[in-house]
Design a protein around this motif. Structure first.
Motif, PDB file in Angstrom:
ATOM      1  N   GLY A  37      22.732  -4.096  25.081  1.00  0.00           N
ATOM      2  CA  GLY A  37      22.577  -3.436  25.835  1.00  0.00           C
ATOM      3  C   GLY A  37      23.349  -2.053  25.737  1.00  0.00           C
ATOM      4  O   GLY A  37      24.041  -1.945  24.583  1.00  0.00           O
ATOM      5  N   PRO A  38      23.381  -0.885  26.306  1.00  0.00           N
ATOM      6  CA  PRO A  38      24.006   0.186  25.579  1.00  0.00           C
ATOM      7  C   PRO A  38      25.848  -0.097  25.093  1.00  0.00           C
ATOM      8  O   PRO A  38      26.027  -0.698  25.773  1.00  0.00           O
ATOM      9  N   ASN A  39      25.953   0.993  24.896  1.00  0.00           N
ATOM     10  CA  ASN A  39      28.209   1.391  24.654  1.00  0.00           C
ATOM     11  C   ASN A  39      28.370   1.142  25.965  1.00  0.00           C
ATOM     12  O   ASN A  39      27.857   1.729  27.183  1.00  0.00           O
ATOM     13  N   GLY A  40      29.077   0.833  25.795  1.00  0.00           N
ATOM     14  CA  GLY A  40      30.083   0.836  27.352  1.00  0.00           C
ATOM     15  C   GLY A  40      29.734   0.072  28.380  1.00  0.00           C
ATOM     16  O   GLY A  40      29.980  -0.030  29.500  1.00  0.00           O
ATOM     17  N   THR A  41      28.254  -1.188  28.154  1.00  0.00           N
ATOM     18  CA  THR A  41      28.113  -1.937  29.438  1.00  0.00           C
ATOM     19  C   THR A  41      28.717  -3.305  29.685  1.00  0.00           C
ATOM     20  O   THR A  41      28.583  -3.534  30.222  1.00  0.00           O
ATOM     21  N   GLY A  42      29.412  -3.298  29.178  1.00  0.00           N
ATOM     22  CA  GLY A  42      30.263  -4.936  29.178  1.00  0.00           C
ATOM     23  C   GLY A  42      30.339  -5.789  28.173  1.00  0.00           C
ATOM     24  O   GLY A  42      30.929  -6.621  28.456  1.00  0.00           O
ATOM     25  N   LYS A  43      29.538  -5.390  27.010  1.00  0.00           N
ATOM     26  CA  LYS A  43      29.516  -6.580  26.319  1.00  0.00           C
ATOM     27  C   LYS A  43      30.438  -7.611  25.404  1.00  0.00           C
ATOM     28  O   LYS A  43      31.142  -8.687  25.619  1.00  0.00           O
ATOM     29  N   THR A  44      31.305  -5.960  24.778  1.00  0.00           N
ATOM     30  CA  THR A  44      32.207  -6.378  24.689  1.00  0.00           C
ATOM     31  C   THR A  44      33.535  -7.153  25.435  1.00  0.00           C
ATOM     32  O   THR A  44      34.155  -7.999  25.404  1.00  0.00           O
ATOM     33  N   THR A  45      33.545  -6.380  26.610  1.00  0.00           N
ATOM     34  CA  THR A  45      34.219  -7.039  28.013  1.00  0.00           C
ATOM     35  C   THR A  45      34.227  -8.873  28.389  1.00  0.00           C
ATOM     36  O   THR A  45      35.069  -9.378  27.873  1.00  0.00           O
ATOM     37  N   LEU A  46      32.338  -9.098  27.697  1.00  0.00           N
ATOM     38  CA  LEU A  46      31.853 -10.226  28.289  1.00  0.00           C
ATOM     39  C   LEU A  46      32.830 -11.441  27.155  1.00  0.00           C
ATOM     40  O   LEU A  46      33.519 -12.091  28.323  1.00  0.00           O
ATOM     41  N   LEU A  47      32.813 -11.022  26.043  1.00  0.00           N
ATOM     42  CA  LEU A  47      33.120 -11.796  24.813  1.00  0.00           C
ATOM     43  C   LEU A  47      34.428 -11.869  24.997  1.00  0.00           C
ATOM     44  O   LEU A  47      35.091 -13.440  24.978  1.00  0.00           O
ATOM     45  N   ARG A  48      35.110 -10.722  25.844  1.00  0.00           N
ATOM     46  CA  ARG A  48      36.613 -10.954  25.174  1.00  0.00           C
ATOM     47  C   ARG A  48      37.331 -12.006  26.672  1.00  0.00           C
ATOM     48  O   ARG A  48      38.429 -12.571  27.041  1.00  0.00           O
ATOM     49  N   CYS A  49      36.540 -11.984  27.845  1.00  0.00           N
ATOM     50  CA  CYS A  49      36.442 -12.648  28.306  1.00  0.00           C
ATOM     51  C   CYS A  49      36.375 -14.360  27.920  1.00  0.00           C
ATOM     52  O   CYS A  49      37.552 -15.009  28.366  1.00  0.00           O
ATOM     53  N   LEU A  50      35.367 -14.424  27.281  1.00  0.00           N
ATOM     54  CA  LEU A  50      34.983 -15.985  26.683  1.00  0.00           C
ATOM     55  C   LEU A  50      36.379 -16.268  26.328  1.00  0.00           C
ATOM     56  O   LEU A  50      36.042 -17.627  25.944  1.00  0.00           O
ATOM     57  N   ILE A  51      36.568 -15.338  25.184  1.00  0.00           N
ATOM     58  CA  ILE A  51      37.122 -15.977  24.191  1.00  0.00           C
ATOM     59  C   ILE A  51      39.208 -15.970  24.955  1.00  0.00           C
ATOM     60  O   ILE A  51      40.351 -16.276  24.539  1.00  0.00           O
ATOM     61  N   GLY A  52      39.103 -15.388  25.957  1.00  0.00           N
ATOM     62  CA  GLY A  52      40.553 -15.475  26.284  1.00  0.00           C
ATOM     63  C   GLY A  52      41.276 -14.611  26.441  1.00  0.00           C
ATOM     64  O   GLY A  52      42.687 -15.026  26.456  1.00  0.00           O
ATOM     65  N   ALA A  53      41.118 -13.453  25.927  1.00  0.00           N
ATOM     66  CA  ALA A  53      41.810 -12.151  25.917  1.00  0.00           C
ATOM     67  C   ALA A  53      42.173 -12.094  26.958  1.00  0.00           C
ATOM     68  O   ALA A  53      42.997 -10.668  27.447  1.00  0.00           O
ATOM     69  N   LEU A  54      41.185 -11.219  28.058  1.00  0.00           N
ATOM     70  CA  LEU A  54      40.817 -10.594  29.318  1.00  0.00           C
ATOM     71  C   LEU A  54      41.014 -11.941  29.858  1.00  0.00           C
ATOM     72  O   LEU A  54      40.698 -12.684  29.587  1.00  0.00           O
ATOM     73  N   ARG A  55      41.603 -11.963  30.961  1.00  0.00           N
ATOM     74  CA  ARG A  55      41.025 -12.941  32.617  1.00  0.00           C
ATOM     75  C   ARG A  55      40.215 -12.475  33.640  1.00  0.00           C
ATOM     76  O   ARG A  55      40.669 -11.186  34.096  1.00  0.00           O
ATOM     77  N   HIS A  56      39.307 -12.668  33.767  1.00  0.00           N
ATOM     78  CA  HIS A  56      38.641 -11.870  34.553  1.00  0.00           C
ATOM     79  C   HIS A  56      38.691 -12.753  36.525  1.00  0.00           C
ATOM     80  O   HIS A  56      39.862 -13.669  36.378  1.00  0.00           O
ATOM     81  N   GLU A  57      38.536 -11.984  36.513  1.00  0.00           N
ATOM     82  CA  GLU A  57      38.975 -11.621  37.993  1.00  0.00           C
ATOM     83  C   GLU A  57      38.329 -12.782  38.898  1.00  0.00           C
ATOM     84  O   GLU A  57      38.219 -13.761  40.058  1.00  0.00           O
ATOM     85  N   ARG A  58      36.904 -13.223  39.661  1.00  0.00           N
ATOM     86  CA  ARG A  58      36.398 -14.065  39.578  1.00  0.00           C
ATOM     87  C   ARG A  58      35.122 -14.592  38.980  1.00  0.00           C
ATOM     88  O   ARG A  58      34.613 -13.919  37.996  1.00  0.00           O
ATOM     89  N   GLY A  59      34.599 -15.639  38.953  1.00  0.00           N
ATOM     90  CA  GLY A  59      33.222 -16.442  38.480  1.00  0.00           C
ATOM     91  C   GLY A  59      34.615 -17.684  37.705  1.00  0.00           C
ATOM     92  O   GLY A  59      34.800 -17.479  37.505  1.00  0.00           O
ATOM     93  N   GLN A  60      33.276 -18.521  37.104  1.00  0.00           N
ATOM     94  CA  GLN A  60      33.832 -19.418  36.337  1.00  0.00           C
ATOM     95  C   GLN A  60      33.204 -19.259  34.900  1.00  0.00           C
ATOM     96  O   GLN A  60      31.937 -19.056  34.664  1.00  0.00           O
ATOM     97  N   VAL A  61      33.413 -19.634  33.804  1.00  0.00           N
ATOM     98  CA  VAL A  61      33.161 -19.646  32.221  1.00  0.00           C
ATOM     99  C   VAL A  61      33.372 -21.730  31.698  1.00  0.00           C
ATOM    100  O   VAL A  61      34.806 -21.843  31.984  1.00  0.00           O
ATOM    101  N   HIS A  62      31.850 -22.119  31.915  1.00  0.00           N
ATOM    102  CA  HIS A  62      31.593 -23.562  31.343  1.00  0.00           C
ATOM    103  C   HIS A  62      32.203 -23.928  29.628  1.00  0.00           C
ATOM    104  O   HIS A  62      30.676 -22.923  28.987  1.00  0.00           O
ATOM    105  N   ILE A  63      32.665 -24.192  29.195  1.00  0.00           N
ATOM    106  CA  ILE A  63      32.007 -24.537  27.794  1.00  0.00           C
ATOM    107  C   ILE A  63      32.347 -26.413  27.531  1.00  0.00           C
ATOM    108  O   ILE A  63      32.845 -26.974  27.523  1.00  0.00           O
ATOM    109  N   ASP A  64      31.656 -26.796  27.237  1.00  0.00           N
ATOM    110  CA  ASP A  64      30.473 -28.034  27.757  1.00  0.00           C
ATOM    111  C   ASP A  64      30.803 -28.342  29.138  1.00  0.00           C
ATOM    112  O   ASP A  64      32.045 -29.749  28.637  1.00  0.00           O
ATOM    113  N   GLY A  65      31.057 -28.060  30.186  1.00  0.00           N
ATOM    114  CA  GLY A  65      31.632 -28.317  31.320  1.00  0.00           C
ATOM    115  C   GLY A  65      33.127 -28.456  31.669  1.00  0.00           C
ATOM    116  O   GLY A  65      33.763 -28.318  32.715  1.00  0.00           O
TER     117      GLY A  65
END
Lengths: 254, 350
Positions: A37-65
Motif C-alpha cells: 500500500g502507498p505511504n500513509g495508508t495505515g500499514k504501520t498503524t495496523l502493525l502497531r495495533c497488532l503488537i499492542g502499541a496502539l489500541r484499536h477502536e473496534r474489531g478484534q485481533v485473534h492470535i491462535d484464537g
C-alpha cells in the motif's frame, strides 16, 4: 488460523477520520502475507495495533484464537521485527538474547540454554560468526538479520516484520528474503510489509493491498498484482514485467 | 521447541566473562581503597591496625590496639568511609539507570531535579533550625516532590516522552534552585547562611553513624531494586515499542526504576549535601571499562562510584590542613575528565 483480524477500526483521536476502516485478514500456519500500500495508508498503524502499541477502536485481533493477551504472553506468541535502526553498542548476541526475555522468569538473566538458542538463531539467519560484533558496527543487512534472529529466539507462532528490506542493497534484500522464505518453509507464519511488490512474487506470498485504511485487493500475488490494480493502488502507471514466463517485477512508467 | 528452564548459569559471552572478571577486580580494589582510607588522617594508622580493629569489632573480641585507635577507626573513620561509598555507589548507579532509562548519555540524578529539590528541602529545614533528622527528612521530601513535579508536567505534556521528561526535570531543577537562592537571601548571614551554603557545597565532614543508619536502608533498597531489574532495563535500550513486544511491562518498569533511582539519590543527598558529577561521570567511566551492556554496567558503576568517591573524599580531607568541600572537588575533577570521555565516546553517541 494463526492470525485473524476482524473489522479493525482505528482513529488517532475521536472525531478524526479513521486510519484503519474495517480491516479483515487471516493467516494460516506456514503462510507469508505481504502487506502492500502507498505511504500513509495505515500499514504501520495496523502493525502497531497488532503488537499492542496502539489500541484499536473496534474489531478484534485473534492470535491462535486468543485476544487481548498481556505483553509477556503476547511476546511468546508474536515476534515483531522492526526496521533496523538505533546505535546500540551491544554485540549481536546480546541483541538476540533480548528475544529470550518473555521466556525468562522475572528478575533473572538469560542462562546458558538461552545463549544456545540465541546462537542457533544467529546461525539460522547465517551470521553466527558475527555474534561478538557490536550492533552499531554491523552493516544494515547484518542488523536486519540480527533482528530476525532476535524474533526467532522468542520462539513465536507469528512473525510481524515492518519493511525488513527497506534501505538494503539488492544482495542484502535477497539474503533477507531467502531467510523469510526458508522460515515459512519450516512452518513459520509471517506477516511482512513492503513497498516492493516484486518481493511478493519472489516469496510466492499472498498479498493484501491497503488503500485509504481499507483493503483494496487481496489474493495470491500473481492474481492481484496486475498492471491495472498496481496502477490504481499507487496512482501511477505501473507495468508488470515477466521473467521465465511468470510475473517478476513491477516498474512504474514516468 | 521447549521453553528454557533459565535456572542455569548466566550466559557466557566472552565479553560478559571478561566483564565479570573486571567487576570482581573493581570490588577488590574498592575494598582495598576503603581499608587504606581508614588509615588516612591526622592520626595515621597502618592497614594492619585498621584490620585488627575491624576484625575485633566483628568478632566481639578486644583488639590489641589502644582504645583511642579503636575509637578513631570505629566512631570516626568507618562511618565516613561507609558514607562515601554509599553516596558514590548510589549516585553512580542512579546515573547509570537514568542514562539507560532515558536513552540519554547526559542524564544524571540532576536530570529530574532530584538534587535541587533535595537541596531546597534541606536548606528549608536548616532555615527553620531543624535537627539532623528534620534536615534529612526534608531533603528526601524535596527530592521526591521535585521528581513528582517533573513526572506530572511530563505526563500532562509529553505522554511519556523521555525528552519532555528531561526538559520538565530541567525546569523543576531551575525552580528549586531559585527557591533555594530565596532561602539563602532571607537566611541569617551569621549562622544559618554559612551552614546552608556549606551543606549545598557537599561534604561528608559531619556524617555520623546515626545519619548512616537512617539513610542506608533507602539507598540499599534502591540499589537492590535496580540490580534485580537489570535485565529488563537493558531490554529497554531497544526502545519502548520494541521492549513491549519483547514482553517487558514498559510503563511499570519505568516507574519502578525512577522511584528506585530517586530514592537512592535523595538518601545520598540527605547525608552528603549536593555532590555533582558523580552520577554523570562514573557510568561513562564504567562504560569505557566494561562496555555498554547495562546488566554489567550497573554493578560496575556501583563499585566504581564507591571507589571514586572514597578517593575524592580522601583528597578532600588530607590534601590541605583545612577540609575541602566534596562537591567542589568532584566538579573540578569531573569537568575535565568528562571532556576527555566525551572526546573518546563521541563516536558512539553521534
Amino acid at each position: 488460523m494463526v492470525l485473524k483480524i476482524e473489522g479493525l477500526v482505528y482513529r488517532h483521536a475521536p472525531g478524526l477520520p479513521p486510519v484503519l476502516d474495517g480491516v479483515d485478514l487471516a493467516l494460516a500456519a506456514g503462510e507469508i502475507l505481504c502487506l502492500l500500500g502507498p505511504n500513509g495508508t495505515g500499514k504501520t498503524t495496523l502493525l502497531r495495533c497488532l503488537i499492542g502499541a496502539l489500541r484499536h477502536e473496534r474489531g478484534q485481533v485473534h492470535i491462535d484464537g486468543e485476544t487481548d493477551m498481556p505483553p509477556r504472553r503476547l511476546a511468546r506468541a508474536l515476534a515483531y521485527v522492526p526496521q533496523a535502526a538505533g546505535d546500540s553498542g551491544l554485540c549481536l548476541l546480546d541483541v538476540v538474547l533480548m528475544g529470550r526475555t518473555p521466556h525468562l522468569s522475572p528478575l533473572r538473566l538469560p542462562g546458558r540454554s538461552d545463549e544456545r538458542i540465541a546462537r542457533e538463531a544467529l546461525a539460522r539467519v547465517g551470521i553466527a560468526h558475527l555474534a561478538e560484533r557490536p550492533f552499531n558496527r554491523a552493516s544494515g543487512g547484518e542488523r536486519q538479520l540480527a533482528l530476525i534472529a532476535r524474533a526467532l529466539a522468542q520462539q513465536p507462532r507469528l512473525f510481524v516484520m515492518d519493511e525488513p528490506t527497506a534501505s538494503l542493497d539488492l544482495g542484502n534484500q535477497a539474503r533477507v528474503l531467502r531467510v523469510i522464505r526458508d522460515l515459512a518453509a519450516d512452518g513459520m507464519t509471517i506477516l511482512v510489509t513492503t513497498h516492493q511488490p516484486e518481493h511478493a512474487f519472489l516469496l510466492g506470498a499472498r498479498v493484501v493491498a491497503l488503500a485509504g485504511g481499507r483493503i483494496a485487493a487481496a489474493g495470491a500475488a500473481r492474481d492481484v498484482l496486475c498492471a491495472k490494480t498496481l496502477s490504481e493502488i499507487y496512482a501511477t502507471p505501473v507495468d508488470v514485467v515477466s521473467r521465465d514466463g511468470a510475473p517478476a517485477a513491477c516498474v512504474p512508467r514516468l | 521447541m521447549t521453553a528454557s528452564a533459565s535456572t542455569d548459569l548466566p550466559a557466557a559471552v566472552p565479553a560478559a566473562r571478561r566483564a565479570r572478571a573486571v567487576i570482581a577486580l573493581l570490588g577488590a580494589t574498592t575494598l582495598v581503597i576503603a581499608i587504606l582510607s581508614m588509615g588516612l588522617g591526622h592520626y595515621p594508622l597502618t592497614s594492619a591496625a585498621v584490620l585488627d580493629v575491624l576484625w575485633s569489632a566483628l568478632t566481639g573480641t578486644p583488639s590489641g590496639q589502644p582504645p583511642m585507635v579503636d575509637n578513631v577507626v570505629l566512631a570516626v573513620r568507618l562511618p565516613r568511609v561507609l558514607a562515601a561509598m554509599l553516596v558514590g555507589a548510589s549516585l553512580a548507579a542512579a546515573g547509570a539507570a537514568y542514562q539507560t532509562l532515558f536513552r540519554n548519555p547526559l542524564a544524571s540524578p540532576a536530570i529530574l531535579g532530584v538534587s535541587s529539590g533535595a537541596g531546597f528541602g534541606a536548606a528549608l529545614a536548616m532555615l527553620l533550625s531543624g535537627g539532623a533528622l528534620a534536615i534529612q527528612g526534608a531533603a528526601f521530601a524535596g527530592g521526591m516532590l521535585a521528581v513528582g513535579a517533573a513526572m506530572f508536567i511530563a505526563g500532562r505534556l509529553g505522554k511519556g516522552s523521555a525528552l519532555v521528561l528531561v526538559l520538565a526535570g530541567l525546569v523543576v531543577s531551575a525552580l528549586f534552585q531559585a527557591l533555594t537562592s530565596a532561602l539563602k537571601y532571607v537566611a541569617d548571614p551569621l549562622d544559618t547562611l554559612p551552614a546552608i551554603v556549606f551543606w549545598l557545597l557537599g561534604s561528608l565532614g559531619r556524617v555520623g553513624t546515626r545519619d548512616l543508619v537512617w539513610a542506608a536502608p533507602f539507598a540499599l533498597a534502591g540499589m537492590l531494586a535496580l540490580f534485580l531489574l537489570r535485565w529488563p532495563t537493558q531490554v529497554l535500550e531497544a526502545g519502548d515499542d520494541e521492549a513491549r513486544t519483547l514482553g517487558v511491562p514498559v510503563r511499570a518498569l519505568r516507574i519502578a526504576l525512577i522511584a528506585a533511582a530517586t530514592l537512592m539519590t535523595a538518601a545520598a543527598v540527605s547525608i552528603s549535601g549536593i555532590v555533582g558529577w558523580v552520577g554523570l561521570l562514573v557510568p561513562h567511566l564504567a562504560r569505557l571499562i566494561v562496555g555498554p551492556a547495562y546488566a554489567t554496567l550497573l554493578p560496575a558503576s556501583l563499585l566504581l562510584g564507591a571507589g571514586y568517591l572514597l578517593l575524592v573524599d580522601d583528597l578532600c580531607r588530607s590534601a590541605f590542613a583545612a577540609e575541602l568541600p566534596l562537591g567542589i572537588v568532584t566538579a573540578v575533577l569531573g569537568a575535565p575528565v568528562f571532556v576527555v570521555i566525551l572526546a573518546r565516546a563521541r563516536r558512539q553517541w553521534s
